[in-house]
Design an enzyme around this catalytic site. Structure first.
Site, PDB file in Angstrom:
ATOM      1  N   GLY A 191       0.785  -1.230   0.000  1.00  0.00           N
ATOM      2  CA  GLY A 191       0.000   0.000   0.000  1.00  0.00           C
ATOM      3  C   GLY A 191       0.815   1.277   0.000  1.00  0.00           C
ATOM      4  N   HIS A 192       2.133   1.185  -0.050  1.00  0.00           N
ATOM      5  CA  HIS A 192       2.980   2.385   0.013  1.00  0.00           C
ATOM      6  C   HIS A 192       4.015   2.335  -1.093  1.00  0.00           C
ATOM      7  CE1 HIS A 192       5.714   5.419   1.857  1.00  0.00           C
ATOM      8  NE2 HIS A 192       4.589   5.871   2.331  1.00  0.00           N
ATOM      9  N   PHE A 193       3.776   2.547  -2.219  1.00  0.00           N
ATOM     10  CA  PHE A 193       2.590   2.976  -2.932  1.00  0.00           C
ATOM     11  C   PHE A 193       2.252   1.923  -3.970  1.00  0.00           C
ATOM     12  CE2 PHE A 193       4.619   6.858  -1.430  1.00  0.00           C
ATOM     13  CZ  PHE A 193       3.563   7.511  -0.837  1.00  0.00           C
TER      14      PHE A 193
END
Length: 116
Positions: A32-34
Site C-alpha cells: 500500500g505504500h505505494f
C-alpha cells in the site's frame, strides 16, 4: 517489530555497528505504500534504526526527539543496504544512516537525552 529486514552480515567495534540488510520485496511494509511503485516508508526506516539501536547498543527504546532526518533516495523492494549506527560518547544520541557503496539513502540522529 514485525517486518524487520533480513540481516545478511553484522560488524561492530567500540564506536559503531554496521548491519548489511536485505530488504525483501515481500516485506509487509511495502504493501500500500505505494501501489505500483512501492517504497519503504520513512517511519519504518526510523523504526528499524530505533529497534537495532536498542538491541545492539542497549539504547531506548524511547526516543525523546529526532534530529537532522533526511530522506535522500527511496528504498525500493529488493534493496541491499548498510545500516550504520554510531552512538555518541555519552550515549545520549545515536546517528544512523542507510547507504550502499555509492549513495546515502537516509540518515538522522535519535536523541535519547532530555528534550532541549
Amino acid at each position: 517489530m514485525n517486518g524487520l529486514p533480513v540481516i545478511l552480515a553484522q560488524r561492530a567495534d567500540a564506536t559503531r555497528s554496521e548491519l548489511e540488510l536485505g530488504i525483501e520485496a515481500d516485506n509487509p511494509w511495502f504493501e500500500g505504500h505505494f501501489p505500483g511503485q512501492p517504497i519503504l516508508p520513512g517511519v519504518v526506516q526510523i523504526g528499524w534504526a530505533v529497534h537495532f539501536a536498542h538491541t545492539l547498543h542497549s539504547l531506548g527504546p524511547e526516543v525523546v526527539n529526532l534530529e537532522q532526518i533526511k530522506f535522500r533516495r527511496p528504498i525500493l523492494p529488493g534493496a541491499r543496504l548498510t545500516l550504520r549506527l554510531t552512538p555518541s560518547a555519552d550515549r545520549q544520541k545515536l546517528r544512523y544512516e542507510y547507504c550502499d557503496a555509492e549513495t546515502s539513502y537516509s540518515s538522522g540522529t535519535l536523541n535519547y537525552g532530555s528534550a532541549a
